[in-house]
Design a protein around this motif. Structure first.
Motif, PDB file in Angstrom:
ATOM      1  N   ARG A   9      38.886  51.317  41.379  1.00  0.00           N
ATOM      2  CA  ARG A   9      38.064  50.196  41.458  1.00  0.00           C
ATOM      3  C   ARG A   9      38.415  49.404  42.869  1.00  0.00           C
ATOM      4  N   ILE A  40      24.473  36.650  24.218  1.00  0.00           N
ATOM      5  CA  ILE A  40      25.191  35.494  24.964  1.00  0.00           C
ATOM      6  C   ILE A  40      25.983  34.772  24.039  1.00  0.00           C
ATOM      7  N   LYS A  61      27.666  42.207  25.915  1.00  0.00           N
ATOM      8  CA  LYS A  61      27.101  43.434  25.322  1.00  0.00           C
ATOM      9  C   LYS A  61      28.010  44.669  25.744  1.00  0.00           C
ATOM     10  N   GLN A  97      19.220  38.401  22.941  1.00  0.00           N
ATOM     11  CA  GLN A  97      19.724  37.181  23.384  1.00  0.00           C
ATOM     12  C   GLN A  97      20.595  36.297  22.448  1.00  0.00           C
ATOM     13  N   LEU A 154      35.454  39.246  27.134  1.00  0.00           N
ATOM     14  CA  LEU A 154      33.889  39.150  27.664  1.00  0.00           C
ATOM     15  C   LEU A 154      33.547  38.194  26.627  1.00  0.00           C
ATOM     16  N   ASP A 160      34.666  34.463  27.666  1.00  0.00           N
ATOM     17  CA  ASP A 160      34.001  34.167  28.597  1.00  0.00           C
ATOM     18  C   ASP A 160      32.520  33.555  28.370  1.00  0.00           C
ATOM     19  N   ARG A 219      36.594  28.757  31.953  1.00  0.00           N
ATOM     20  CA  ARG A 219      35.215  28.689  31.758  1.00  0.00           C
ATOM     21  C   ARG A 219      34.421  27.377  31.356  1.00  0.00           C
ATOM     22  N   TYR A 232      31.953  23.518  34.537  1.00  0.00           N
ATOM     23  CA  TYR A 232      30.838  22.682  34.733  1.00  0.00           C
ATOM     24  C   TYR A 232      31.172  21.288  34.761  1.00  0.00           C
ATOM     25  N   THR A 251      14.919  31.775  28.820  1.00  0.00           N
ATOM     26  CA  THR A 251      15.378  32.492  30.136  1.00  0.00           C
ATOM     27  C   THR A 251      15.930  31.493  31.353  1.00  0.00           C
ATOM     28  N   ALA A 286      30.719  41.541  34.792  1.00  0.00           N
ATOM     29  CA  ALA A 286      30.480  41.443  33.527  1.00  0.00           C
ATOM     30  C   ALA A 286      30.358  39.802  33.120  1.00  0.00           C
ATOM     31  N   ILE A 287      31.183  39.207  33.563  1.00  0.00           N
ATOM     32  CA  ILE A 287      30.951  37.585  33.261  1.00  0.00           C
ATOM     33  C   ILE A 287      29.848  36.853  34.241  1.00  0.00           C
ATOM     34  N   LYS A 292      26.112  42.669  30.725  1.00  0.00           N
ATOM     35  CA  LYS A 292      26.521  44.073  30.787  1.00  0.00           C
ATOM     36  C   LYS A 292      25.141  44.934  30.428  1.00  0.00           C
ATOM     37  N   ASP A 293      24.003  44.231  30.639  1.00  0.00           N
ATOM     38  CA  ASP A 293      22.840  45.208  30.417  1.00  0.00           C
ATOM     39  C   ASP A 293      22.938  46.195  31.505  1.00  0.00           C
ATOM     40  N   SER A 334      33.660  45.550  35.743  1.00  0.00           N
ATOM     41  CA  SER A 334      34.553  44.933  34.761  1.00  0.00           C
ATOM     42  C   SER A 334      34.454  43.527  34.691  1.00  0.00           C
ATOM     43  N   GLN A 335      35.652  42.968  34.159  1.00  0.00           N
ATOM     44  CA  GLN A 335      35.500  41.214  33.872  1.00  0.00           C
ATOM     45  C   GLN A 335      34.796  40.828  35.380  1.00  0.00           C
ATOM     46  N   CYS A 356      17.571  37.070  31.840  1.00  0.00           N
ATOM     47  CA  CYS A 356      18.049  35.999  30.697  1.00  0.00           C
ATOM     48  C   CYS A 356      19.395  35.932  30.589  1.00  0.00           C
ATOM     49  N   LEU A 357      20.155  37.221  30.490  1.00  0.00           N
ATOM     50  CA  LEU A 357      21.644  37.099  30.299  1.00  0.00           C
ATOM     51  C   LEU A 357      22.463  36.685  31.510  1.00  0.00           C
ATOM     52  N   ASP A 365      22.349  32.929  31.601  1.00  0.00           N
ATOM     53  CA  ASP A 365      23.105  32.337  30.697  1.00  0.00           C
ATOM     54  C   ASP A 365      24.730  32.483  30.922  1.00  0.00           C
ATOM     55  N   THR A 366      24.913  33.799  31.305  1.00  0.00           N
ATOM     56  CA  THR A 366      26.558  33.781  31.894  1.00  0.00           C
ATOM     57  C   THR A 366      26.757  32.960  33.074  1.00  0.00           C
ATOM     58  N   MET A 367      26.191  32.693  34.000  1.00  0.00           N
ATOM     59  CA  MET A 367      26.155  32.065  35.277  1.00  0.00           C
ATOM     60  C   MET A 367      25.967  30.536  34.939  1.00  0.00           C
TER      61      MET A 367
END
Lengths: 367, 367
Positions: free
Chosen positions: A131, A271, A275, A312, A343, A346, A363, A367, B38, B270-271, B275-276, B311-312, B342-343, B346-348
């Motif tokens: 990595r 969510i 995944k 979702q 994950l 998170d 996390r 915000y 979304t 991934a965060i 992970k789609d 990874s994370q 969509c994912l 949501d993670t961001m």
């Protein structure tokens, strides 16, 4: 409570995981610098303080700052330095003992004059995960980095740091042992060579599978596991933990029941769980395993029941065809053991305890 | 800006996606009730108002409430009702015109006496996705639900609602057409039968692939696509959009460069992306495609470059072996087109625009 998916932590199991790893490090005579990226939480950080932990690992300068505010003052950022974060690194290093990692002479050269605060520097070595990190046989590159560091009195060369992330795809203790022995041999060679000039350098080693499964920590000086605080199905599959050591479960209301397909739809999807997947003994893709939940605690996994798909918001639980679903009702709660707890934490952002307390995390602070 | 991974929205592309779908609905003489799960954002919701949209779809009562505060007053919650949310449903239905969905007589019976507010009720029909919904040929179950509704003057039977989520795994317009024609035929049969008693019932149809690819919306009365607002690689793979229609990209700093492996590690894992995955023409698993970024806009995808693993916190970009990586530097920014927007949203949790504005979402409101 639990009208919406909730990430529940079993405090006793979590504290037992922490205590076990702390004792293992003490018995193995290695320093314990747990990675806090899994739980990301001030509250759970304090559970580590209860067993005497004083030094930690994080994955960003921002996360380091978050824990510094709660009194942590010996922190390693195990993530490559980027130019955009140098100001924050210098600021924080005025307040706490801070270590960062570098993995190429070119990158170090681009930043070194801007690193003005007193800092510990680890050279990250790639022991097979591919990595980040310098190849262990790239002696020229390592020598270039060491000599750059030697020219800066505020920068202390701390040693070699590795994350054997490829242990996450290992199957069983034998493979994990091989990964440990191969990687540590490479690092020991480097340390032997350089400690003639730098007698205080150490080997810092990460990843939950090796730290859980290795009996004797030969060769290394410090461990940085993170995931063990919660563990998950990936770890129990590798053999790093028992199913009973998994300290978090996603509590999900049932939203639909299909007795013909032996399936139940839950509120709990991508969510919430994320995944990540694993493959079970029947070669099925699994997004989580399912346990009964009594409102306070979850039980052992229900035979052959697993999350077969997530969208979702929804997860689909597939039960054994013989499982009687007639007793289930919409609104009933099931507990889902996550495939990858880092994950899941998170994506959820918040944790709950069985006595209804909410635990905030880094996390949610964003915000 | 962009010291950390940032989700950037191209406002022009996003507004064009909204306008195109609104016009398509108008031309096709179907109502347009976009799904807001979304983008989850008040700000982007207002871009829909600019083209005359007045009714929306959401995935929870909480999200309905979030948009009601900004003046949306015709909302369908396209997610099964659970007992724990009935109080919120009754509260919100006093303020706005609210529709909910039910999919079994047993579940409806368990809740119906507690639904005291004026509500529109859709019967959700499973047209092949096998997630939730009553089977279209289960006339007895549907009749039971309709007769339950008939006994409650505050509940209005609105018609049949379907989400053809299996279109997400379709390949090309032909498969998508088959999914549409098969599903709509089933719904039309139901509507024909029941409209003798309920002349105002409608067919409400979801999913971005069919709404993007179907030329003529025969048989249905309303569309509820959601993902089209941003699109993503999954949709461009199906053929629902062109790569240029993708309205969001994750802007990621380079953290390490490995010229030997033709790989670059980015801060973006991934965060951030979730992970789609999809499989490319070379049978490689892809977590995102990679474009150059000039600080304001991203270009077309770099030939053969893709995210091969996450990874994370990290993503690994694999470049074509001939790509010269010498000009790249740590800290440089790359733009990653997401597999599933969509994912990623949501993670961001937050979006940025190219002029530096931050757009908040329902996700960030939760904390």
């Amino acid at each position: 409570m639990h009208n919406l998916p909730t990430l529940l932590v079993n405090v006793d199991v979590c504290k037992a995981n922490i205590k076990r790893m702390a004792e293992k490090a003490a018995n193995g005579k290695v320093a314990f610098r747990p990675h806090f990226k899994t739980h990301q939480s001030i509250e759970i950080g304090r559970w580590f303080k209860e067993v005497g932990v004083k030094s930690i690992t994080v994955s960003s300068v921002e996360m380091a700052d978050y824990f510094a505010v709660d009194g942590w003052n010996d922190i390693t950022v195990a993530f490559p330095l980027v130019p955009g974060s140098i100001d924050k690194v210098n600021d924080l290093a005025q307040k706490v003992s801070l270590n960062i990692t570098v993995s190429s002479a070119k990158n170090l050269l681009a930043s070194i004059d801007k690193l003005t605060a007193p800092l510990g520097i680890f050279i990250e070595v790639d022991v097979g995960h591919h990595r980040t990190g310098v190849a262990p046989d790239n002696m020229r590159e390592i020598a270039l980095m060491v000599s750059q560091l030697a020219s800066k009195p505020n920068l202390t060369f701390k040693g070699f740091l590795a994350h054997a992330g490829h242990s996450y795809s290992a199957k069983g203790a034998d493979e994990v042992n091989t990964i440990y022995n191969t990687g540590v041999s490479q690092l020991v060679k480097l340390k032997s060579f350089w400690r003639e000039t730098y007698p205080n350098i150490i080997i810092s080693w990460g990843d939950t599978p090796t730290c859980s499964l290795i009996d004797e920590f030969w060769g290394i000086d410090e461990i940085r596991p993170g995931n063990f605080v919660f563990y998950d199905l990936t770890q129990s599959n590798i053999g790093s933990c028992n199913i009973q050591d998994i300290a978090v479960a996603l509590i999900c209301p049932i939203v639909d029941i299909n007795t013909q397909r032996s399936e139940v739809a839950i509120h709990g999807g991508a969510i919430h769980l994320s995944k990540d997947t694993l493959t079970n003994a029947n070669n099925e893709t699994v997004y989580g395993m399912v346990c009964n939940f009594n409102g306070k605690k979850w039980g052992t996994p229900i035979d052959e029941a697993y999350i077969k798909s997530v969208s979702q918001e929804h997860g689909i639980v597939k039960f054994n065809n013989e499982t009687p679903l007639q007793n289930l009702r919409v609104g009933d709660l099931l507990a889902v053991l996550p495939v990858h707890s880092c994950l899941t934490l998170d994506t959820m952002g918040l944790l709950s305890t069985s006595d209804g307390k909410t635990i905030e995390t880094f996390r949610t602070r964003k915000y």
